[in-house]
Design an enzyme around this catalytic site. Structure first.
Site, PDB file in Angstrom:
ATOM      1  N   LYS A 178      -1.801 -21.268  17.101  1.00  0.00           N
ATOM      2  CA  LYS A 178      -0.569 -21.037  17.884  1.00  0.00           C
ATOM      3  C   LYS A 178      -0.528 -19.617  18.433  1.00  0.00           C
ATOM      4  O   LYS A 178       0.066 -19.381  19.484  1.00  0.00           O
ATOM      5  CB  LYS A 178       0.680 -21.319  17.044  1.00  0.00           C
ATOM      6  CG  LYS A 178       0.840 -20.356  15.889  1.00  0.00           C
ATOM      7  CD  LYS A 178       2.299 -20.024  15.643  1.00  0.00           C
ATOM      8  CE  LYS A 178       2.384 -18.706  14.886  1.00  0.00           C
ATOM      9  NZ  LYS A 178       2.130 -18.860  13.449  1.00  0.00           N
ATOM     10  N   ARG A 208       0.815  -1.220   0.000  1.00  0.00           N
ATOM     11  CA  ARG A 208       0.000   0.000   0.000  1.00  0.00           C
ATOM     12  C   ARG A 208       0.847   1.268   0.000  1.00  0.00           C
ATOM     13  O   ARG A 208       0.553   2.229  -0.694  1.00  0.00           O
ATOM     14  CB  ARG A 208      -0.851   0.012   1.285  1.00  0.00           C
ATOM     15  CG  ARG A 208      -2.218  -0.536   1.096  1.00  0.00           C
ATOM     16  CD  ARG A 208      -3.099  -0.154   2.250  1.00  0.00           C
ATOM     17  NE  ARG A 208      -2.487  -0.440   3.564  1.00  0.00           N
ATOM     18  CZ  ARG A 208      -3.164  -0.479   4.694  1.00  0.00           C
ATOM     19  NH1 ARG A 208      -4.473  -0.270   4.687  1.00  0.00           N
ATOM     20  NH2 ARG A 208      -2.579  -0.729   5.847  1.00  0.00           N
ATOM     21  N   GLU A 250      -2.812 -10.791  15.915  1.00  0.00           N
ATOM     22  CA  GLU A 250      -3.640 -11.733  15.136  1.00  0.00           C
ATOM     23  C   GLU A 250      -4.439 -12.660  16.050  1.00  0.00           C
ATOM     24  O   GLU A 250      -5.584 -13.007  15.780  1.00  0.00           O
ATOM     25  CB  GLU A 250      -2.760 -12.582  14.216  1.00  0.00           C
ATOM     26  CG  GLU A 250      -2.137 -11.851  13.036  1.00  0.00           C
ATOM     27  CD  GLU A 250      -3.113 -11.639  11.887  1.00  0.00           C
ATOM     28  OE1 GLU A 250      -4.314 -11.957  12.047  1.00  0.00           O
ATOM     29  OE2 GLU A 250      -2.685 -11.130  10.841  1.00  0.00           O
ATOM     30  N   ASP A 308       6.008 -24.638  14.884  1.00  0.00           N
ATOM     31  CA  ASP A 308       5.437 -23.290  14.757  1.00  0.00           C
ATOM     32  C   ASP A 308       4.922 -22.794  16.114  1.00  0.00           C
ATOM     33  O   ASP A 308       5.099 -21.623  16.467  1.00  0.00           O
ATOM     34  CB  ASP A 308       4.296 -23.342  13.732  1.00  0.00           C
ATOM     35  CG  ASP A 308       4.063 -21.989  13.076  1.00  0.00           C
ATOM     36  OD1 ASP A 308       4.927 -21.107  13.191  1.00  0.00           O
ATOM     37  OD2 ASP A 308       2.998 -21.822  12.452  1.00  0.00           O
TER      38      ASP A 308
END
Lengths: 331, 331
Positions: free
Chosen positions: B194, B35, B284, B247
């Protein structure tokens, strides 16, 4: 269930001191043997161990301290051994009173160098202790956090789970959660093998590998541990339980782990001898590597990480090259 | 296998920048949309991203940089999306050129807040992309270590493993090992979940729990993740592979993880709003918690850790009390 055992701890190091602290919440008196007269006298006078977990204050009226192992063994019917595996044989040879009717829990996370056996097997094979009188105390548990009364979970494994349940009553407190298992062989091997993987983690760190690789190394380690233990003693177990994976994590990710520190020095270029001299002690994982490698030569599990550590420690191979080869085998 | 895709990366953050770096070892030209006009111009003039991984130098002749998402989407036939899930819907709505014939790999580790879907499902359900054109790029992989060329392993999941194999060729290098998987749903959920467990680890740390408890929390997390994913998409998978356990480890044990930091602030007593303001971003795992909780309300896996994080973040429950309750459910 009647739980009225006379309990004693054998050892004066940090893990032994932590176990005495756990017991002190519930048990009176607690037998406690250690070699050092100086430390025993210091505890009697000053109510703490001057060398390990010195912040922990004991009620000395509650302690039956002695430098005579026979006095303590004779007194107790449930013995917790928490001395380095390298000194176990020597200490056991001092014992002249009968051992066969004792319940013996091992808090030793290592292999007896002279016999190549895990501690439970050593007591069974060398001292004729029946397996239902043998147990294992395992983590994930840094002694230092027990001293600070940080919530910790320990696993007690014994074929006779009633005995583990009793010991659980003696050890449980507001900061100790106890889980009981009947996988005495698996939990003990896990406690032994994790030290090898901690050496590997240290080597990787010393060689300059980062956190991304450490995560791959540890997730390969737990799969390798599962295969190894399955060959030694096949039974239904969840390798992701705290006694296996948790114990691996607390050691593999701890910068305080002596095994990880030892590996780190090797990774940075120290020879095995100079790393040992520098640390002024032998990391449990050093012996464990040799025994685990030999055991697995017969069993044939795929153990590229143990094999790599073995070649570096015992065949004088170059850590950098060995790890480069290892990276191709991991996924 | 013919691998001659035109490739582009969508996003200008640290993970997008790391992926462009990986591709730059093998691919020329690389389409790169972001962007910010300021950042694009800076890269063109100074050969590095001023905001993320600024030590990485690019050969600008190799980059097809643009602030016009349609130009880049039209150019490429394999698109890698690496923008925060919170901005995905907005960016996708700018696209006016056809998407349905593109291969789309998601490097987004989150849930699309507006639809509550994981990114692969979002592309499938909202944009009619067939599942064999959708893939996932997952870790364990901190972008910062890719910048330093520290050996890292990534997993590429796609139902059509030939497409994953091609992308693997573009991303592999002396510091990137690629593993291919066909578990697109499981690897994507693992990458999403996670972050919730990293929030939990951060909360525990903020509340004063130590490393012993963290090891128990993480070993419970991987078992919980396994049960959760099994309910969503049952197939044979080894949850201890790097794409799942690895992860989780790299995020849960990283003090740099934004999700862990967010949880840490909540554990220390910040409100959700003030933690977000302080961090100047939304972790997140915040969205993931809500979606995962809702999904599991229907599926019914036992997920005490997700439930605890949900109650703290969305029902304003007291972290200290919630974690006290949680400790009784872990083992």
């Amino acid at each position: 269930m009647k739980c009225d055992h006379k309990i004693a701890v054998i050892g004066g190091g940090s893990w032994a001191t932590a176990i005495v602290k756990m017991l002190s919440e519930n048990v009176d008196p607690i037998g406690w043997y250690m070699r050092s007269v100086y430390i025993t006298e210091h505890i009697k006078r000053n109510r703490h161990n001057p060398t390990y977990l010195s912040s922990v204050e004991f009620d000395t009226d509650q302690l039956k301290l002695s430098n005579d192992i026979n006095e303590i063994v004779e007194y107790a019917d449930l013995l917790i051994f928490a001395i380095p595996s390298a000194f176990l044989k020597e200490e056991l040879e001092k014992i002249t009173v009968p051992l066969t009717n004792k319940i013996i829990f091992s808090a030793i996370k290592g292999i007896v160098p002279e016999t190549g056996l895990i501690v439970g097997e050593h007591f069974h094979k060398v001292y004729d202790i029946p397996y239902d009188q043998i147990g294992v105390i395992t983590g994930p548990c840094h002694a230092e956090e027990v001293a600070m009364e940080k919530l910790s979970y320990i696993t007690l494994a014994c074929q006779d789970t009633e005995k583990a349940d009793c010991l659980g009553k003696y050890l449980s407190s507001r900061y100790i959660n106890v889980k009981v298992s009947d996988d005495i062989v698996g939990t003990e091997y896990a406690a032994v093998l994790k030290n090898i993987y901690a050496i590997a983690a240290g080597m990787a760190h010393g060689l300059g590998y980062g956190d991304n690789f450490q995560a791959v190394l540890i997730s390969n380690s737990i799969r390798e541990m599962k295969s190894f233990i399955k060959k030694v003693h096949k039974m239904k177990r969840n390798i992701n339980n705290s006694a296996y994976l948790g114990d691996l994590l607390v050691t593999g990710y701890s910068i305080f782990s002596r095994n990880r520190m030892f590996g780190n020095m090797i990774g940075k270029g120290y020879t095995v001898k100079s790393a040992m001299l520098e640390m002024n002690m032998v990391a449990e994982g050093y012996y464990a590597t040799k025994s685990a490698y030999k055991i697995n030569q017969e069993n044939g599990a795929s153990t590229p990480i143990i094999d790599t550590v073995y070649r570096i420690l015992y065949e004088n191979k170059d850590p950098k090259k060995e790890f480069q080869q290892l990276t191709d085998l991991l996924n």
